[in-house]
Write a protein that holds these residues in place. Structure first.
Motif, PDB file in Angstrom:
ATOM      1  N   ASN A 168       0.162  -5.288   6.062  1.00 35.83           N
ATOM      2  CA  ASN A 168      -0.944  -5.364   7.015  1.00 35.83           C
ATOM      3  C   ASN A 168      -2.290  -5.500   6.287  1.00 35.83           C
ATOM      4  OD1 ASN A 168      -3.252  -3.946   8.410  1.00 35.83           O
ATOM      5  ND2 ASN A 168      -1.869  -4.214  10.136  1.00 35.83           N
ATOM      6  N   ALA A 195      -3.628  -2.963  -2.470  1.00 35.08           N
ATOM      7  CA  ALA A 195      -3.372  -2.708  -1.043  1.00 35.08           C
ATOM      8  C   ALA A 195      -1.888  -2.400  -0.851  1.00 35.08           C
ATOM      9  CB  ALA A 195      -3.805  -3.904  -0.199  1.00 35.08           C
ATOM     10  N   GLY A 239      -8.034  -1.169  -0.972  1.00 35.56           N
ATOM     11  CA  GLY A 239      -7.429  -1.336   0.349  1.00 35.56           C
ATOM     12  C   GLY A 239      -6.425  -0.239   0.624  1.00 35.56           C
TER      13      GLY A 239
HETATM   14  P1  NAD Z   1       2.572  -2.309   4.801  1.00 42.37           P
HETATM   15  O1  NAD Z   1       3.847  -1.602   4.913  1.00 42.37           O
HETATM   16  O2  NAD Z   1       2.186  -3.265   5.884  1.00 42.37           O
HETATM   17  O3  NAD Z   1       2.514  -3.109   3.399  1.00 42.37           O
HETATM   18  C1  NAD Z   1       2.748  -2.496   2.163  1.00 42.37           C
HETATM   19  C2  NAD Z   1       2.779  -3.589   1.120  1.00 42.37           C
HETATM   20  O4  NAD Z   1       2.873  -2.988  -0.168  1.00 42.37           O
HETATM   21  C3  NAD Z   1       3.977  -4.534   1.263  1.00 42.37           C
HETATM   22  O5  NAD Z   1       3.556  -5.864   1.019  1.00 42.37           O
HETATM   23  C4  NAD Z   1       4.906  -4.069   0.139  1.00 42.37           C
HETATM   24  O6  NAD Z   1       5.741  -5.106  -0.337  1.00 42.37           O
HETATM   25  C5  NAD Z   1       3.884  -3.686  -0.907  1.00 42.37           C
HETATM   26  N1  NAD Z   1       4.439  -2.845  -1.953  1.00 42.37           N
HETATM   27  C6  NAD Z   1       5.216  -1.755  -1.827  1.00 42.37           C
HETATM   28  N2  NAD Z   1       5.574  -1.304  -3.052  1.00 42.37           N
HETATM   29  C7  NAD Z   1       4.989  -2.128  -3.957  1.00 42.37           C
HETATM   30  C8  NAD Z   1       4.965  -2.193  -5.366  1.00 42.37           C
HETATM   31  N3  NAD Z   1       5.608  -1.285  -6.102  1.00 42.37           N
HETATM   32  N4  NAD Z   1       4.250  -3.177  -5.955  1.00 42.37           N
HETATM   33  C9  NAD Z   1       3.598  -4.091  -5.230  1.00 42.37           C
HETATM   34  N5  NAD Z   1       3.577  -4.083  -3.891  1.00 42.37           N
HETATM   35  C10 NAD Z   1       4.267  -3.110  -3.259  1.00 42.37           C
HETATM   36  O7  NAD Z   1       1.431  -1.198   4.610  1.00 42.37           O
HETATM   37  P2  NAD Z   1      -0.103  -1.288   4.934  1.00 42.37           P
HETATM   38  O8  NAD Z   1      -0.338  -0.769   6.296  1.00 42.37           O
HETATM   39  O9  NAD Z   1      -0.619  -2.623   4.544  1.00 42.37           O
HETATM   40  O10 NAD Z   1      -0.675  -0.175   3.938  1.00 42.37           O
HETATM   41  C11 NAD Z   1      -0.944  -0.435   2.566  1.00 42.37           C
HETATM   42  C12 NAD Z   1      -1.880   0.630   2.029  1.00 42.37           C
HETATM   43  O11 NAD Z   1      -3.074   0.648   2.810  1.00 42.37           O
HETATM   44  C13 NAD Z   1      -1.352   2.057   2.083  1.00 42.37           C
HETATM   45  O12 NAD Z   1      -1.872   2.768   0.998  1.00 42.37           O
HETATM   46  C14 NAD Z   1      -1.925   2.592   3.380  1.00 42.37           C
HETATM   47  O13 NAD Z   1      -2.006   4.001   3.398  1.00 42.37           O
HETATM   48  C15 NAD Z   1      -3.286   1.942   3.345  1.00 42.37           C
HETATM   49  N6  NAD Z   1      -3.969   1.840   4.633  1.00 42.37           N
HETATM   50  C16 NAD Z   1      -3.418   1.185   5.687  1.00 42.37           C
HETATM   51  C17 NAD Z   1      -4.131   1.071   6.860  1.00 42.37           C
HETATM   52  C18 NAD Z   1      -3.627   0.300   8.046  1.00 42.37           C
HETATM   53  O14 NAD Z   1      -4.398   0.104   9.004  1.00 42.37           O
HETATM   54  N7  NAD Z   1      -2.415  -0.205   8.058  1.00 42.37           N
HETATM   55  C19 NAD Z   1      -5.404   1.648   6.976  1.00 42.37           C
HETATM   56  C20 NAD Z   1      -5.938   2.300   5.873  1.00 42.37           C
HETATM   57  C21 NAD Z   1      -5.214   2.381   4.698  1.00 42.37           C
END
Ligand code: NAD
Length: 414
Positions: A214, A286, A308
């Motif tokens: 995301n 991210a 991110g």
């Molecule tokens: P998501 O599940 O949509 O995506 C996570 C991504 O990280 C995926 O592309 C996955 O393949 C990748 N990933 C996982 N392990 C990895 C590794 N070892 N090396 C490289 N890539 C790897 O999650 P998201 O919602 O995008 O969240 C990502 C980060 O952002 C988290 O730390 C989350 O806490 C933070 N966050 C998310 C939101 C939100 O609105 N979704 C808001 C604030 C913070």
């Protein structure tokens, strides 16, 4: 990770001259709930998981934070992330406290039916401690609008129609326009502010992005739309690079079909771990925690890091990067776009009113720019880095609210 988030808190508390007593009050979570979740899976086997919700602080309003479905989820993790949420909601000045939770399951290896069953059990057992005026979950790693819709539906069975119990819901189920892309958009907004300060524009820069879920995919798409070149992207399947810039919409479509960036046609493949030290002007971690650590921080090539992810930089790495003069836009500011539009969604739910996407984006851009400038001013005035400044601003806001409620009886040094 819990200890790490406290390191940043104490650094800012030192700047503010906070007493040990006040530090303890501000760091102690209000409530930590752990539940057992057992379901009979679609294949007939019994599956057992643990669900967590840590509610850190409610001085500024109902608690707010994501739900993460990940095998590494535990109480410490939820606690550290809940703590970050308290400061994040304060930095962008939305009327919330902080919470976080999740389930220690691996959705990638589960059927949708099993995931639904696990989510329903979680709500059943957490229904007394969540609610539109108590604690409002949202999507995080491996959860999405669909899961939020299930939660809203299940909770409403007990409490009556309650769209405001979760945010990040589907548009068809009281979600908000602009929520899906909000965190990525906020990343773009704060980067725009930083570039502006340095007299640069998006057309001048190359960007490397770790994580293409995301946050990473939306940040990459929006930053590319403004003219930057996304030269490398890595996720859990591998890395893909292209010096002239990756076609981000095509990569989004590829990931939707193939589950990861690996094998994306027309790009060079590389090992995922190399992304942190990729040659690019800007690095956007991210994915998950601790991606930038003491073993790779000295080799980071970017001059700006926009966090991110939550907690992507360890304190040792943070120090190395600061000493090297690299600008870090910290997580509690950089990824606060999601919680900001979650607040807009919740406000719309409470009023039974809908904003159009243009209004959501405009209000988000305004909030992010205002928060960036407030943190920048604090950093300049006190000659501290952006992370310390963001914590100083947040602790001051939370501390004043806690004092007004008499959670804190002593005088505060601000
Ligand atoms: P998501 O599940 O949509 O995506 C996570 C991504 O990280 C995926 O592309 C996955 O393949 C990748 N990933 C996982 N392990 C990895 C590794 N070892 N090396 C490289 N890539 C790897 O999650 P998201 O919602 O995008 O969240 C990502 C980060 O952002 C988290 O730390 C989350 O806490 C933070 N966050 C998310 C939101 C939100 O609105 N979704 C808001 C604030 C913070």
């Amino acid at each position: 990770m819990l200890a790490e988030s406290h390191v940043y808190f104490h650094k800012a508390a030192d700047v503010l001259g906070l007493s040990d007593k006040v530090r303890t009050i501000l760091l102690t979570p209000r409530r930590a709930v752990k539940v057992g979740i057992t379901i009979e899976g679609e294949d007939g086997t019994l599956q057992s998981y643990e669900g967590y919700r840590v509610q850190h602080n409610a001085a500024r309003g109902p608690m707010k934070g994501g739900l993460r479905y990940h095998p590494a989820m535990d109480e410490d993790h939820a606690g550290a992330l809940a703590n970050l949420m308290t400061w994040k909601t304060a930095v962008v000045d939305v009327p919330y406290g902080g919470a976080k939770g999740g389930i220690n399951c691996d959705p990638r290896s589960m059927s949708e039916k099993d995931l639904f069953a696990v989510t329903v059990r979680f709500v059943e057992q957490m229904k007394e401690v969540i609610g539109p005026t108590i604690d409002i979950p949202a999507p995080d790693v491996n959860t999405n609008a669909k899961v939020m819709g299930w939660i809203m539906h299940e909770y409403s069975k007990y409490a009556g129609f309650s769209p405001g119990v979760v945010t990040g819901k589907p548009l068809d189920l009281f979600g908000s326009e602009g929520r899906e892309a909000a965190t990525g958009r906020g990343v773009m907004d704060v980067l725009a502010e930083a570039l502006n300060e340095q007299g640069k524009s998006f057309g001048d820069i190359t960007v490397a992005v770790q994580g293409f879920g995301n946050v990473g995919s939306n940040a990459a798409r929006l930053i590319a739309e403004r003219g930057a070149r996304i030269v490398a992207v890595a996720d859990h399947t591998g890395g893909v690079a292209k010096e002239e810039g990756l076609d981000v919409p095509a990569l989004v479509a590829w990931v939707a079909k193939n589950g990861g960036v690996k094998g994306f046609p027309g790009a060079d493949a590389f090992a995922s771990s190399e992304i942190i030290t990729w040659k690019a002007d800007v690095l956007v971690p991210a994915a998950l925690e601790d991606a930038i650590h003491k073993a790779n921080a000295a080799d980071v090539k970017a001059s700006i890091i926009v966090e991110g992810a939550n907690g992507p930089t360890t304190p040792e790495a943070d120090q190395i990067l600061n000493e090297r003069g690299i600008l870090i836009i910290p997580d509690i500011l950089a990824n606060a776009g999601g919680v900001t539009v979650s607040y807009f969604e919740w406000a719309q739910n409470i009023q039974q009113f809908r904003w159009d996407e243009e209004k959501v984006n405009l209000e988000l851009d305004k909030k992010m720019s205002k928060a960036y400038r407030a943190v920048r001013e604090e950093a300049f005035a006190r000659k501290i880095d952006m992370r310390a400044a963001a914590f100083v601003l947040a602790i001051r806001r939370v501390g004043k609210a806690a004092l007004a409620r008499r959670y804190i009886a002593a005088e505060l040094p601000f």
